[in-house]
Design a protein around this motif. Structure first.
Motif, PDB file in Angstrom:
ATOM      1  N   GLU A 196       0.837  -1.201   0.000  1.00 17.67           N
ATOM      2  CA  GLU A 196       0.000   0.000   0.000  1.00 17.67           C
ATOM      3  C   GLU A 196       0.875   1.256   0.000  1.00 17.67           C
ATOM      4  O   GLU A 196       0.512   2.292  -0.529  1.00 17.67           O
ATOM      5  CB  GLU A 196      -0.923   0.000   1.232  1.00 17.67           C
ATOM      6  N   LYS A 197       2.064   1.097   0.604  1.00 15.09           N
ATOM      7  CA  LYS A 197       2.990   2.230   0.688  1.00 15.09           C
ATOM      8  C   LYS A 197       4.006   2.234  -0.453  1.00 15.09           C
ATOM      9  O   LYS A 197       4.854   3.121  -0.525  1.00 15.09           O
ATOM     10  CB  LYS A 197       3.751   2.176   2.014  1.00 15.09           C
ATOM     11  N   GLY A 198       3.992   1.223  -1.282  1.00 18.31           N
ATOM     12  CA  GLY A 198       4.929   1.197  -2.398  1.00 18.31           C
ATOM     13  C   GLY A 198       6.353   0.869  -2.005  1.00 18.31           C
ATOM     14  O   GLY A 198       7.297   1.349  -2.624  1.00 18.31           O
ATOM     15  N   PHE A 199       6.512   0.080  -0.963  1.00 18.04           N
ATOM     16  CA  PHE A 199       7.850  -0.408  -0.596  1.00 18.04           C
ATOM     17  C   PHE A 199       8.095  -1.754  -1.271  1.00 18.04           C
ATOM     18  O   PHE A 199       7.208  -2.603  -1.322  1.00 18.04           O
ATOM     19  CB  PHE A 199       7.986  -0.584   0.924  1.00 18.04           C
ATOM     20  N   ILE A 200       9.324  -1.956  -1.728  1.00 22.71           N
ATOM     21  CA  ILE A 200       9.597  -3.216  -2.423  1.00 22.71           C
ATOM     22  C   ILE A 200       9.906  -4.343  -1.443  1.00 22.71           C
ATOM     23  O   ILE A 200      10.280  -4.114  -0.301  1.00 22.71           O
ATOM     24  CB  ILE A 200      10.820  -3.093  -3.379  1.00 22.71           C
ATOM     25  N   ILE A 201       9.718  -5.547  -1.926  1.00 26.31           N
ATOM     26  CA  ILE A 201      10.289  -6.723  -1.273  1.00 26.31           C
ATOM     27  C   ILE A 201      11.356  -7.236  -2.240  1.00 26.31           C
ATOM     28  O   ILE A 201      11.033  -7.675  -3.345  1.00 26.31           O
ATOM     29  CB  ILE A 201       9.240  -7.826  -1.044  1.00 26.31           C
ATOM     30  N   ALA A 202      12.604  -7.170  -1.808  1.00 26.51           N
ATOM     31  CA  ALA A 202      13.678  -7.660  -2.679  1.00 26.51           C
ATOM     32  C   ALA A 202      13.492  -9.170  -2.854  1.00 26.51           C
ATOM     33  O   ALA A 202      13.289  -9.888  -1.890  1.00 26.51           O
ATOM     34  CB  ALA A 202      15.033  -7.361  -2.059  1.00 26.51           C
ATOM     35  N   GLY A 203      13.546  -9.613  -4.074  1.00 22.34           N
ATOM     36  CA  GLY A 203      13.347 -11.037  -4.339  1.00 22.34           C
ATOM     37  C   GLY A 203      11.915 -11.352  -4.751  1.00 22.34           C
ATOM     38  O   GLY A 203      11.651 -12.410  -5.314  1.00 22.34           O
ATOM     39  N   GLN A 204      10.984 -10.434  -4.455  1.00 22.26           N
ATOM     40  CA  GLN A 204       9.629 -10.620  -4.959  1.00 22.26           C
ATOM     41  C   GLN A 204       9.338  -9.600  -6.053  1.00 22.26           C
ATOM     42  O   GLN A 204       8.894  -9.958  -7.134  1.00 22.26           O
ATOM     43  CB  GLN A 204       8.595 -10.486  -3.831  1.00 22.26           C
ATOM     44  N   ASP A 205       9.632  -8.357  -5.763  1.00 24.80           N
ATOM     45  CA  ASP A 205       9.449  -7.323  -6.775  1.00 24.80           C
ATOM     46  C   ASP A 205      10.682  -7.190  -7.663  1.00 24.80           C
ATOM     47  O   ASP A 205      10.641  -6.507  -8.684  1.00 24.80           O
ATOM     48  CB  ASP A 205       9.125  -5.988  -6.090  1.00 24.80           C
ATOM     49  N   THR A 206      11.751  -7.831  -7.262  1.00 24.99           N
ATOM     50  CA  THR A 206      12.963  -7.821  -8.079  1.00 24.99           C
ATOM     51  C   THR A 206      13.373  -9.271  -8.340  1.00 24.99           C
ATOM     52  O   THR A 206      12.990 -10.174  -7.595  1.00 24.99           O
ATOM     53  CB  THR A 206      14.121  -7.113  -7.357  1.00 24.99           C
ATOM     54  N   ASP A 207      14.154  -9.472  -9.393  1.00 28.18           N
ATOM     55  CA  ASP A 207      14.534 -10.846  -9.729  1.00 28.18           C
ATOM     56  C   ASP A 207      15.963 -10.936 -10.248  1.00 28.18           C
ATOM     57  O   ASP A 207      16.299 -11.829 -10.996  1.00 28.18           O
ATOM     58  CB  ASP A 207      13.576 -11.421 -10.776  1.00 28.18           C
ATOM     59  N   GLY A 208      16.808  -9.995  -9.863  1.00 32.95           N
ATOM     60  CA  GLY A 208      18.183 -10.060 -10.341  1.00 32.95           C
ATOM     61  C   GLY A 208      18.391  -9.328 -11.648  1.00 32.95           C
ATOM     62  O   GLY A 208      19.503  -9.280 -12.155  1.00 32.95           O
ATOM     63  N   SER A 209      17.305  -8.775 -12.219  1.00 30.41           N
ATOM     64  CA  SER A 209      17.440  -8.041 -13.475  1.00 30.41           C
ATOM     65  C   SER A 209      16.910  -6.618 -13.313  1.00 30.41           C
ATOM     66  O   SER A 209      16.582  -5.975 -14.294  1.00 30.41           O
ATOM     67  CB  SER A 209      16.696  -8.770 -14.598  1.00 30.41           C
ATOM     68  N   VAL A 210      16.795  -6.169 -12.083  1.00 30.80           N
ATOM     69  CA  VAL A 210      16.154  -4.888 -11.807  1.00 30.80           C
ATOM     70  C   VAL A 210      17.144  -3.966 -11.098  1.00 30.80           C
ATOM     71  O   VAL A 210      17.726  -4.346 -10.083  1.00 30.80           O
ATOM     72  CB  VAL A 210      14.897  -5.092 -10.925  1.00 30.80           C
ATOM     73  N   THR A 211      17.344  -2.785 -11.640  1.00 27.83           N
ATOM     74  CA  THR A 211      18.272  -1.840 -11.025  1.00 27.83           C
ATOM     75  C   THR A 211      17.511  -0.925 -10.061  1.00 27.83           C
ATOM     76  O   THR A 211      16.269  -0.816 -10.140  1.00 27.83           O
ATOM     77  CB  THR A 211      18.939  -0.953 -12.085  1.00 27.83           C
TER      78      THR A 211
END
Lengths: 183, 1008, 105, 416
Positions: B868-883
């Protein structure tokens, strides 16, 4: 439960409660940091790799610039402050890690044999002698092993792995009647 | 004669006649004795048909007496404790044992599949590569039929009832094999003070001595073996492992041994251990695993009743079983003469010894002691003759014998026919060089012994005894002694002089003459089958066919004909196969090449390799100090790495969604609490800590004031986001870093690697505090009130303790470190506390929070709140190809310094404007919660190019509609655009690209 | 299972260690002076030799030190292991430290 | 080429199989070829076949230092699938899968491609997100894929452990029904025979010892059987790519690691599909002979030894027992290792190089076998036209400089 049948391995596993731990890092080759720490600890710090000194506390060598001080839970806070103060002039780190470690005591004629099921170190009483310690793996957990007399070992394990490690030890110590050649 | 054991000899053998054991085979009841193997008991009972071959379903009998047995492959036991594929020669008999043959339908005695034998020519080597291709779609039907006849035994039908374990061991000298050479090596080493492990695959030490008629130092060989074992038992640091097979010789002198502890499968009942894997690091190794006798290759050489000569001796001398009444012994070397002598001694008639040698000089048999003994027993020797064929289908009934002129590929005409029910064959011996080869050792072809011998060792090992080409007992004993002493010397110990024992065993004086294939009446393609690999039905004709078709390399031939791919791994057939191949190619045997042996020497169970790390010990479950409370509260757990974290805390009857909605609203409206202890925590201190962290993190670390917190991200050197977390400056030269749960170890390793390998000049110490501190997050408008109620020694108002700062404090009488950080966007405090006190603190919080209707929440609610606040979860919203740039975090990237990964962000691909960027998504219909992992497409037409995917998606109870986060090509410039979510089984759903911050975009709530 | 000699703790089983790839990959002093291709070379390109290989290992379950190992990638035989900050590290560690101190000043 | 047929099989049987022709010739190398393929594995042979069949290049030699199919072609677990995460990868593997589907007929050699389905298991919520993402992407790319729940997995694979109490319970799976396994040796042999029939020279026991480069152009190779000139040279040598690249003064972003696999003794059919798991690391199928064929993990260290460390095998056993508790009593028969060349992004390089006329096809990591026909097909195109096909354009060598990596490490934890 019936206890009939062939004997179980001779081993007793217990948790030592009331322990406190300090993680200590300093450069032994820089100035007199080591000596300053020893003055506070009131005992020599182990300089040789994979050894520990026992006095009022146990001081375990963890790395060339890292030690683990095991002491009483009640004493740990004061000891930590004293060390931090004494080492204030040096590049050093003193961290209370009491909450992060669990100390287990494994005793009995088959203790080392049971440990050998999950540990690749040579635990032969001639090879792993009193005063020696080693960080190594036990089952799938990383542990600090320290040799007491030939039938006693101390294990320090990270808290979050302690449940697993106790289950592992219980399993390894359980089989009946298996030939357990002495190491 | 024992009842029901027509072939049992009245005397002798190492069996206990006072202990009869009832067992069943193929549904029929039999009886044997303690000390029998299943094979010897079956043979005693007169069972000669025990199996069917794999492809042609030919009737088969027992050939050998050990690990080499290709035919008698049994299913032992049933249900979950069943044991498929055991060779009967390796099954120790026990009462109640239930054995079944594994091939043949409806049964081994009558097998429909035997028709294959008649179509055999069509089923030549590689036939399946040439057919089953028409029509194209039919392969699955053909295959279905082919699979019906796959395999030998059956897998058990349930979880293994038995236990297994590992045992790590170290020794100076490991001796593999406890026959004469191994015993001598062990004695030599142990007496010299070395730590010795002696392992033998049989349940009794002694190897060939157990079936030997010779005497050593004036006592029978078996007795000598027993006294040697007793002597070893009396020595310090000597571990004796019977029933233990050294099956693997790995790098750095690491060997693996499978020990069979409980004889009876299923009998350990979870108490004892069925098998144990010894993982041995050995200083030196002595390989004394003996040798395998080779069969001879002639027509129908697979008929039941054709046996290895040494096996015949073993059955007679060790098990007191007579394998046949009237035997023909067929050999090209001296050793089979001993079988003839044993047979005669046991009362069997030896019709003849057919010896391929001595054809030229008119002599009638071998010179020396053996020849004399055979002559004395009146056994006729047909020198210069071969057995070219045998009669009988389910049992040999006769042998055709022909004069041989030394040409393996010519034709011969048999001139003699002898009735017999047993053909004992010996084609010479092959040392068991498997472990030597596994250890990287080369093999040399020995032109006088006609076998491969171990050449120089590549690791710290010595070969000894028959495994080293020493055939006679006298040589074996001496060679074992030599190897033991050599090993001890290599270790720097002084070998203690041990006397080589004396023996009366014959030496075997007449050299072997190679006989790789016996010619037949017709050429090799048209004569009756001449088997090389019994189990896989590989024949001489198959090898010729393979070569004809261009499969000339030995590896091609083996793969094309399946030679050596059976459960016996070619222990009988490989050398014969290579020799035949060499013959066909017109090459010398060593030119054809050797086999590189791989583990396992004999098959080992998955269970013993796995050891104790199965089931609940498969992987450590890591738990927090508060875990027991969560369990008591009935929270289902989410697996995050090795951790078990509470997923949600259902109240009666609630499902995930209901519980999460309630938990979310509680945090937004009043007060929630979660256990965040699994976060990684690192203390970083030292004079260079700022410089160090500047290089690791992207933001300006040096600008942080003491007491301040900051959100930081760690990119890899490739610029891709690796981890993130809040850090706090706790002193001028000290920081407290947090990482994600899954990233804790990796981040610490990453930092240490840079410190130690690249920047050793930086004085920084890193200490993991992950386990020491537990972290309790109290979130919600009432969180400050909670802390006040608990009693806190510092002021908590927003001016004294502002957002993104940290303070040490005493809370509820306990020392804590408080962080005013928020992963939910609400007013929140993270309480770090010594894990020893964490559970007590948690309970106090629950108690004090009651008046605010305090709500414990789990990982799922945490995920919704942060989304809801737009915070990421590393490994869920990112996959090793996201800067970090893709994540809209440009504000975090310092322009004033270099940091790891910064240069990579300047690469052309990282500068593309259409990179996938992180945005919010709203379902146009206002109600569809997009499945996480949904792909996004530009418009609804097909085929559609994908432009991104949904990384996180939830129903937001607080907002009253679903929200989603996604990576969308060029997304940051496309806010307000409508794209489509490709939902399976539905029309694409229009979704609008929005900011990823859905709730309180100005961030006012956390600042109160 | 390899037997790896930790320069501090002595020979230990491979399972106590983690692997760190080729040793001696130095981070460019000024990444921005490099072309994309040169940067890629630093990032991704390794010698990957058949034969002698200098590589990094980390005594993860032991003393947490990174150290160097010279190992043959075909025979797996280990010729030696060495402390990175000591002699024989393959890079003049002491000099390196001095140089970077220089840089920082 | 004498075509194989049911009738031919019978006729030959009646003649005691004495008249079968050689599947491929063993010619002496010529002085020069239009194209040389270095490496007689499946990929190299497939390249030669498609060069000859589709591009009219028949004056082609395949140089093999040992025996054809003796490298990773004969050392893998023979799984074929195309359900990769990224579009670039999945399209390339899908091309390959489509070629597999007609390969036996195409080559007139039964490679026993058996479409028994491939299950990729999920054990955590994140695994299931990744599965959902991959399956959706596959479908949009026209690749068959479905998501199954644990009950459906259990129905399809009765011996699997779907207990929620497992250490890593099975929460679901993706299924590609068109995936499966093939007979690995037959692929090399089938391509060799078919290429040979089109005129390709397959030269075994011929090791390339040097690549001759003149004025930036590769003009031939030095071999243990003499120098051979060629207009273009394609190198497809898993486990040796770096060594060959070095001969032309090139460097590759590849590291070689041991990868181990093992088979059980043959047992009666019990598992009629392919099961892969990333979290519980292991993958398994059962061969037509009855062996359980199991792949273990990659050893962390660089290694060309074709063998790895035993704890990796132990771990694979533990994983298999987690998934299939009943297999605990089944026995391992044989264990072996291959060499896998791994790129930083776990995707291959099928590319031109800075040297004119020299092409590399390498870095397939653990995914090489399934790609065999597709890899040969696009590589043949690249050689014939001196530019990549659309399908392999993203897999060029320059992606490492531009940063356009195709990271199959990320979400597809198991990249086998």
């Amino acid at each position: 439960m019936s206890e009939a049948g062939p004997p179980r391995p001779r081993i007793a596993i217990s948790v030592r409660s009331g322990r406190g731990f300090l993680n200590l890092r300093l450069n032994p080759r820089r100035g007199q940091a080591l000596e300053a720490a020893e003055r506070i600890l009131g005992q020599p710090m182990p300089r040789a790799a994979n050894t520990f000194t026992a006095g009022e506390n146990e001081v375990y060598w963890l790395g060339p610039d890292e030690w683990l001080v095991a002491t009483g839970a009640k004493r740990v806070s004061a000891l930590g402050s004293e060390l931090a103060e004494a080492l204030g002039g040096f590049h050093a780190a003193v961290n209370d890690v009491s909450g992060g470690h669990v100390e287990l005591l494994v005793r009995g004629a088959d203790a080392r044999t049971v440990l050998a099921k999950g540990c690749t170190l040579d635990l032969h009483p001639r090879e792993f002698v009193p005063g020696q310690c080693a960080q190594t793996g036990l089952g799938r957990a990383a542990v600090l092993l320290a040799a007491g007399d030939p039938s006693t070992c101390t294990i320090v394990v990270r808290r979050s792995f302690s449940g697993y490690l106790r289950r592992w030890l219980a399993y390894a110590a359980r089989p009946r009647g298996a030939r357990l050649p002495a190491l | 004669m024992a009842a029901g054991q027509p072939n049992r000899l009245p005397h002798g053998g190492r069996i206990d006649r006072s202990q009869p054991l009832a067992f069943s085979f193929d549904g029929r009841a039999f009886e044997g004795f303690a000390g029998d193997t299943l094979a010897s008991a079956l043979m005693a009972a007169g069972v000669s048909l025990v199996g069917r071959s794999f492809k042609l379903r030919r009737p088969r009998g027992i050939v050998g007496s050990g690990a080499e047995e290709p035919n008698a492959i049994m299913q032992i036991g049933e249900g979950a404790a069943a044991q498929p594929n055991l060779p009967a020669t390796r099954v120790e008999l026990r009462g109640g044992l239930n054995a079944r043959p594994t091939r043949g339908w409806p049964g081994v005695r009558f097998d429909i599949g035997a028709v294959n034998d008649f179509f055999g020519r069509v089923l030549g080597a590689g036939f399946y590569y040439k057919t089953f291709m028409w029509p194209r779609s039919w392969w699955k039907h053909y295959e279905h039929a082919i699979r019906k006849s796959a395999g030998f035994g059956q897998a058990p039908d349930g979880p293994d009832p038995d236990r297994y374990e590992h045992m790590n061991a170290h020794c100076d000298v490991l001796v593999a094999g406890g026959g004469p050479a191994g015993l001598m090596a062990a004695l030599a080493a142990a007496k010299s003070g070395a730590r010795v492990i002696l392992a033998d695959e049989q349940n009794e030490f002694g190897g060939s001595l157990l079936a030997s008629a010779a005497s050593i130092d004036g006592v029978p060989a078996a007795e000598w073996a027993a006294s040697a074992v007793a002597e070893l038992q009396g020595l310090d640091d000597c571990v004796l492992l019977p029933s233990s097979t050294v099956f693997g010789y790995h790098d750095h002198n690491f060997l693996t041994i499978a020990e069979r502890c409980a004889v009876h499968p299923g009998s350990s009942n979870g108490e004892g251990v069925r098998e144990r894997l010894w993982r041995v690091r050995a200083g030196q190794v002595v390989l004394a695993q003996g040798s395998f006798e080779r069969p001879l290759v002639f027509c129908n050489n697979d008929r039941p009743g054709v046996m290895l000569a040494s096996a015949v001796s073993t059955y007679i001398d060790r098990y007191a079983v007579l394998p046949g009444r009237r035997a023909v012994v067929f050999t090209n070397n001296d050793s089979a003469y001993r079988a003839a002598i044993s047979l005669a001694g046991a009362g069997a008639e030896v019709a003849a010894i057919v010896d391929s040698r001595f054809g030229g000089d008119g002599r009638t048999g071998p010179a020396g002691e053996l020849g004399a003994r055979v002559q004395a027993l009146g056994i006729p020797v047909l020198a210069g003759h071969v057995v070219s064929d045998v009669a009988g289908r389910r049992r040999v009934t006769g042998a055709s014998i022909a004069r041989w002129n030394g040409d393996s590929w010519g034709n011969v005409r048999s001139t003699i026919r002898m009735d017999c029910d047993l053909v004992a064959v010996s084609g010479g011996w092959s040392p068991a060089v498997h472990l030597h080869s596994q250890a990287g050792g080369r093999l040399d072809w020995d032109e006088s012994r006609h076998c491969f011998l171990p050449a120089e060792a590549r690791q710290a090992h010595f070969s000894a005894g028959a495994g080293n080409g020493k055939w006679s007992l006298r040589e074996c004993l001496a060679d074992g002694l030599r190897a033991g002493a050599d090993a001890v010397s290599k270790l720097g110990l002084k070998p203690v002089a041990v006397r080589a024992p004396d023996t009366d065993a014959d030496a075997g004086e007449n050299p072997i003459e190679p006989l790789w294939r016996v010619p037949a009446a017709r050429d090799a393609d048209r004569c009756p089958r001449q088997f090389i690999d019994f189990q896989n039905d590989t024949t001489v004709a198959d090898i010729r066919l393979a070569v004809r078709e261009g499969y000339r390399n030995v590896e091609h031939v083996k793969r094309y004909t399946a030679l050596g791919f059976g459960t016996d791994q070619g222990k009988l057939g490989n050398i014969n196969g290579m020799a035949v191949l060499a013959n066909v190619l017109g090459k010398a045997i060593p030119e054809v090449g050797t086999t590189t042996f791989r583990p396992a020497y004999t098959p080992v169970s998955f269970g013993v390799c796995a050891g104790e790390s199965v089931g609940e010990l498969y992987d450590p479950v890591r738990t927090t100090a508060i875990h027991e409370w969560h369990e008591a509260a009935g929270a289902p757990m989410e697996t995050v790495g090795q951790w078990h974290r509470p997923w949600y805390f259902p109240r009666d009857g609630e499902d995930l969604h209901a519980a999460v909605a309630r938990e979310c609203l509680a945090v937004r409206k009043s007060l929630g609490v979660m256990d965040a202890s699994t976060l990684g925590k690192i203390d970083a201190c030292g004079p260079d800590v700022v410089e160090f962290l500047e290089r690791i993190y992207t933001h300006n670390v040096g600008r942080m004031k003491v007491g301040r917190c900051a959100y930081g991200v760690i990119p890899g050197e490739d610029g891709m986001l690796m981890d993130d977390g809040v850090m706090a400056r706790t002193g001028e030269h000290r920081f407290y870093l947090t990482t994600t749960t899954g990233g804790a170890a990796a981040v610490l390793d990453w930092m240490e690697k840079w410190l130690q390998t690249e920047w050793p000049e930086l004085e920084v110490y890193l200490t993991s505090l992950t386990d020491h501190y537990s972290t309790i997050a109290a979130a919600g408008p009432n969180s400050r009130s909670l802390l006040e109620k608990l009693g806190c020694d510092i002021p908590l108002d927003k001016e004294s303790f502002p957002f993104m700062t940290t303070r040490p404090a005493v809370l509820a009488g306990m020392r804590v470190t408080l962080f005013r950080v928020s992963f939910s966007g609400e007013l929140a405090f993270e309480i770090n506390i010594d894990s020893n006190d964490a559970l007590a603190m948690w309970r106090k919080i629950m108690e004090a929070g009651a008046e605010f209707d305090i709500t414990p929440y789990g990982t799922e609610t945490m995920h919704v709140l942060r989304a809801e606040k737009g915070f990421i979860i590393a490994g869920q919203d990112t996959d090793g190809s996201v800067t970090p740039v893709d994540l809209g975090m440009n504000w975090l990237l310092s322009k004033d310094k270099d940091f790891l990964g910064k240069r990579s962000l300047e690469r052309p691909d990282c500068l593309r404007e259409d990179r996938k960027q992180w945005v919010g998504l709203l379902s146009q219909d206002g109600r569809t919660v997009l499945p996480e992992g949904t792909q996004l497409i530009g418009d609804a037409g097909k085929p559609a190019a994908m432009c991104g995917h949904v990384t996180s998606s939830y129903f937001s109870a607080c907002l009253g509609h679903p929200i989603a986060l996604a990576l969308v090509a060029g997304g940051q410039q496309r806010k307000g655009e409508t794209i489509h979510a490709a939902l399976s089984g539905r029309d694409p759903l229009p979704v609008r690209i929005v900011s990823p911050v859905f709730y309180d975009p100005k961030g006012q709530r956390q600042h109160v | 299972m390899l037997l790896i000699e930790c320069p501090w703790c002595g020979p230990r089983a491979e399972t106590e260690f983690s692997y760190g790839g080729e040793a001696g990959i130095e981070r460019p002093a000024d990444p921005y002076a490099l072309s994309d291709a040169e940067w890629a070379d630093y990032l991704f390109f390794r010698r990957n030799p058949r034969g002698a290989h200098r590589e990094l290992w980390h005594h993860a379950q032991g003393c947490r030190r990174w150290f160097g190992v010279e190992r043959d990638t075909v025979s797996y035989r280990i010729e030696k292991s060495y402390r990175l900050s000591g002699a024989g590290s393959g890079r003049p560690a002491a000099a390196h430290i001095e140089a970077s101190k220089e840089k920082r000043r | 080429m004498k075509r194989y047929s049911a009738l031919g099989l019978l006729r030959n049987a009646l003649d005691y199989n004495r008249n079968w022709p050689a599947a491929w010739r063993s010619p002496e190398p010529k002085k020069s070829y239009d194209a040389i393929i270095v490496g007689g594995g499946g990929h190299g042979l497939a390249t030669a076949y498609y060069l000859a069949r589709d591009h009219g290049l028949r004056n082609v030699a395949v140089l093999e230092k040992g025996w054809i199919g003796g490298g990773n072609t004969g050392r893998n677990t023979s799984i074929v699938r195309s359900n990769y995460l990224w579009t670039e990868a999945s399209l390339l593997y899908e091309k390959s899968l489509q070629l597999w589907e007609g390969l036996s007929r195409d080559l007139n050699y039964n490679v026993m491609f058996s479409q028994r389905g491939v299950y990729n298991l999920g054990h955590s919520l994140q695994d299931m997100r990744d599965i959902e993402r991959r399956v959706n992407a596959n479908r949009l790319n026209g690749i068959d894929a479905e998501v199954l729940g644990p009950a459906e997995v259990k129905r399809a694979i009765p011996c699997i452990n779907t207990s929620p109490g497992a250490r890593y319970p099975i929460l679901g799976a993706s299924l590609q029904r068109r995936g499966g396994v093939a007979r690995h040796d037959a692929v090399a042999w089938g391509f060799a025979r078919a290429a040979d029939a089109l005129g390709v020279d397959i030269i075994e026991q011929c090791e390339v010892t040097g690549i001759e480069v003149r004025a930036g152009r590769a003009v031939g190779v030095a071999t243990t059987r003499g120098a051979i000139a060629a207009d273009r040279i394609g190198v497809v040598v898993a486990g040796n790519a770096g060594v060959l690249a070095g001969m032309a003064g090139l460097r590759l972003p590849i590291e070689s690691h041991p990868l181990q696999a093992f088979v059980s003794e043959p047992i009666r059919p019990v598992l009629d599909t392919v099961v892969m798991s990333g979290a519980v690391h292991g993958y398994i199928s059962q061969s037509d002979k009855g062996e359980l064929v199991i792949g273990a993990g990659i050893d962390a260290y660089n290694g060309y030894g074709q063998r790895g460390s035993f704890p990796v095998i132990e771990h694979a056993m533990q994983a298999i027992i987690e998934l299939f508790p009943a297999f605990s009593r089944v026995r391992m028969l044989r264990l072996w290792g291959g060499i896998v060349d791994i790129c930083p992004d776990a995707c291959p390089i099928v590319s031109k190089t800075p040297v004119q006329g020299l092409y590399f096809n390498c870095g397939w990591g653990t995914g090489g076998f399934k790609a065999t026909p597709g890899s040969g097909w696009v590589f043949a195109h690249t050689l014939a036209h001196d530019r990549p096909h659309d399908l392999n354009a993203p897999f060029s060598l320059d992606r490492f400089a531009s940063g356009a990596l195709i990271d199959e490490h990320g979400a597809a934890a198991v990249a086998h």
